[in-house]
Scaffold this motif. Structure first.
Motif, mmCIF file in Angstrom:
data_model
loop_
_atom_site.group_PDB
_atom_site.id
_atom_site.type_symbol
_atom_site.label_atom_id
_atom_site.label_comp_id
_atom_site.label_asym_id
_atom_site.label_seq_id
_atom_site.Cartn_x
_atom_site.Cartn_y
_atom_site.Cartn_z
ATOM 1 N N VAL A 110 8.506 -5.339 32.104
ATOM 2 C CA VAL A 110 8.966 -6.538 32.754
ATOM 3 C C VAL A 110 8.931 -6.123 34.444
ATOM 4 C CG1 VAL A 110 10.420 -8.513 33.084
ATOM 5 C CG2 VAL A 110 10.200 -7.428 31.030
ATOM 6 N N GLY A 111 9.119 -4.902 34.837
ATOM 7 C CA GLY A 111 9.219 -4.629 36.166
ATOM 8 C C GLY A 111 7.981 -4.274 36.620
ATOM 9 N N PRO A 112 7.725 -3.967 38.035
ATOM 10 C CA PRO A 112 6.538 -3.343 38.489
ATOM 11 C C PRO A 112 5.882 -2.214 38.253
ATOM 12 C CG PRO A 112 8.232 -3.298 40.198
ATOM 13 C CD PRO A 112 9.141 -3.688 39.009
ATOM 14 N N GLU A 113 4.754 -1.557 37.968
ATOM 15 C CA GLU A 113 4.263 -0.569 37.851
ATOM 16 C C GLU A 113 4.366 0.412 38.813
ATOM 17 O OE1 GLU A 113 -0.062 0.168 36.727
ATOM 18 O OE2 GLU A 113 1.111 -0.198 34.653
ATOM 19 N N PRO A 114 4.819 1.566 38.534
ATOM 20 C CA PRO A 114 4.862 2.604 39.677
ATOM 21 C C PRO A 114 3.562 2.788 40.296
ATOM 22 C CG PRO A 114 6.279 3.393 37.848
ATOM 23 C CD PRO A 114 5.482 2.274 37.342
ATOM 24 N N ALA A 115 3.478 2.777 41.506
ATOM 25 C CA ALA A 115 1.936 3.010 42.313
ATOM 26 C C ALA A 115 1.427 4.383 42.107
ATOM 27 C CB ALA A 115 1.885 2.543 43.851
ATOM 28 N N ASP A 116 2.373 5.255 41.678
ATOM 29 C CA ASP A 116 1.841 6.526 41.678
ATOM 30 C C ASP A 116 1.930 7.222 40.275
ATOM 31 O OD1 ASP A 116 4.529 6.546 41.725
ATOM 32 O OD2 ASP A 116 4.846 8.220 42.655
ATOM 33 N N ASP A 117 2.104 6.249 39.238
ATOM 34 C CA ASP A 117 1.833 6.437 37.945
ATOM 35 C C ASP A 117 0.744 7.300 37.338
ATOM 36 O OD1 ASP A 117 4.436 6.333 36.451
ATOM 37 O OD2 ASP A 117 3.919 4.843 35.106
ATOM 38 N N PRO A 118 0.930 8.412 36.510
ATOM 39 C CA PRO A 118 -0.616 8.764 36.119
ATOM 40 C C PRO A 118 -1.240 7.946 35.320
ATOM 41 C CG PRO A 118 1.402 10.467 36.009
ATOM 42 C CD PRO A 118 1.874 9.044 36.368
ATOM 43 N N LEU A 119 -2.439 8.131 35.234
ATOM 44 C CA LEU A 119 -3.364 7.217 34.596
ATOM 45 C C LEU A 119 -3.066 7.367 32.935
ATOM 46 C CD1 LEU A 119 -6.958 7.880 35.821
ATOM 47 C CD2 LEU A 119 -5.631 5.958 36.173
ATOM 48 N N LEU A 120 -2.576 8.294 32.334
ATOM 49 C CA LEU A 120 -2.063 8.202 30.972
ATOM 50 C C LEU A 120 -0.959 7.344 30.537
ATOM 51 C CD1 LEU A 120 -2.054 9.265 28.159
ATOM 52 C CD2 LEU A 120 -0.830 11.168 28.804
ATOM 53 N N ASP A 121 0.151 7.506 31.448
ATOM 54 C CA ASP A 121 1.254 6.542 31.443
ATOM 55 C C ASP A 121 0.747 5.087 31.590
ATOM 56 O OD1 ASP A 121 3.280 8.534 31.096
ATOM 57 O OD2 ASP A 121 2.745 9.248 33.197
ATOM 58 N N ARG A 122 0.011 4.963 32.494
ATOM 59 C CA ARG A 122 -0.581 3.542 32.503
ATOM 60 C C ARG A 122 -1.164 2.992 31.451
ATOM 61 N NH1 ARG A 122 -2.946 2.764 38.784
ATOM 62 N NH2 ARG A 122 -1.164 4.004 39.784
ATOM 63 N N ALA A 123 -2.019 3.557 30.794
ATOM 64 C CA ALA A 123 -2.834 3.728 29.682
ATOM 65 C C ALA A 123 -1.726 3.022 28.531
ATOM 66 C CB ALA A 123 -3.817 4.488 29.257
ATOM 67 N N VAL A 124 -0.908 4.219 28.300
ATOM 68 C CA VAL A 124 0.136 3.887 27.081
ATOM 69 C C VAL A 124 0.915 2.732 27.390
ATOM 70 C CG1 VAL A 124 2.277 4.920 26.170
ATOM 71 C CG2 VAL A 124 0.436 6.432 26.649
ATOM 72 N N ARG A 125 1.309 2.250 28.697
ATOM 73 C CA ARG A 125 2.193 1.152 28.632
ATOM 74 C C ARG A 125 1.162 -0.099 28.419
ATOM 75 N NH1 ARG A 125 3.063 2.161 33.619
ATOM 76 N NH2 ARG A 125 5.166 3.211 33.498
ATOM 77 N N ARG A 126 -0.108 -0.200 28.709
ATOM 78 C CA ARG A 126 -0.938 -1.515 28.559
ATOM 79 C C ARG A 126 -0.816 -1.386 26.899
ATOM 80 N NH1 ARG A 126 -3.846 0.520 33.475
ATOM 81 N NH2 ARG A 126 -3.105 -0.839 35.043
ATOM 82 N N VAL A 127 -1.154 -0.312 26.204
ATOM 83 C CA VAL A 127 -1.104 -0.569 25.029
ATOM 84 C C VAL A 127 0.144 -1.083 24.286
ATOM 85 C CG1 VAL A 127 -1.327 0.756 22.580
ATOM 86 C CG2 VAL A 127 -2.828 1.363 24.446
#
Length: 211
Positions: A110-127
């Motif tokens: 619900v909060g903002p996505e960290p700008a420096d998050d690794p791509l893997l973490d971003r992908a997992v979050r979206r799934v």
């Protein structure tokens, strides 16, 4: 401190009650089903355990309290409007009793996505966001209700919740989300909520929390 806890039969709610009692707070538990609250967590407060469906009793349970903490939310993927609807009931009771400090459990997506998050973490979050789309939509509406209220609210936003032990060691980001924050124990979420009660910088803010 005098505290009222909503959703006290849930995993986070039980931890809030347990830790609050262990540190000497006076606790009243407001629950959907009083029979589900373990006997050991039934506080010595005169109002004791209050059913959520009793509006008059709920208003009395928040009146004169220093803070209200809520672990209300969905117990499955089909959230509907559980968090929003029940939180609006809490807000209504607080407004009627002129009580301002409120802390609730939300979720990291619900909060903002960290700008420096690794791509893997971003992908997992979206799934995960796709799988739990209804839950996060409900929490987003809940946070909108908080923002529109007159309360001094704080929304605590954890990632994946575990049943690990209380550590008291975790990262928090006011208005943001910890980088690569993948999990946190429910016990530490409760610990953070209690610690944030008297934190002025967290008022009217979302607080990301993770190991």
């Amino acid at each position: 401190m005098r505290i009222t806890v909503f959703g006290a039969t849930g995993a986070v709610g039980q931890e809030i009650v347990r830790q609050a009692l262990s540190t000497g707070h006076e606790v009243t538990a407001v629950v959907r089903d009083p029979a589900r609250l373990p006997e050991g967590l039934r506080a010595a407060d005169p109002s004791g355990v209050v059913p959520l469906g009793d509006a008059a009793a709920v208003r009395a349970a928040v009146a004169g309290r220093d803070a209200v903490l809520s672990g209300l939310g969905s117990r499955g993927r089909k959230a509907g409007d559980v968090a929003e609807r029940l939180t609006r009931q809490v807000l209504g009771a607080m407004e009627a009793a002129d009580v301002r400090r409120l802390l609730v459990v939300s979720a990291a997506p619900v909060g903002p996505e960290p700008a420096d998050d690794p791509l893997l973490d971003r992908a997992v979050r979206r799934v995960i966001g796709t799988v739990l789309k209804e839950v996060y939509a409900d929490l987003t509406r809940m946070e909108a209700a908080l923002a529109a209220s007159a309360t001094d609210w704080t929304s605590v936003r954890p990632p994946k919740l575990t049943n690990g032990p209380l550590t008291g060691t975790y990262r928090t980001v006011v208005g943001g989300t910890p980088r690569s924050g993948r999990s946190i124990a429910r016990a530490d979420v409760a610990h953070a909520m209690l610690a944030l009660i008297d934190e002025p910088g967290a008022v009217k803010q979302g607080v990301g929390i993770a190991y």
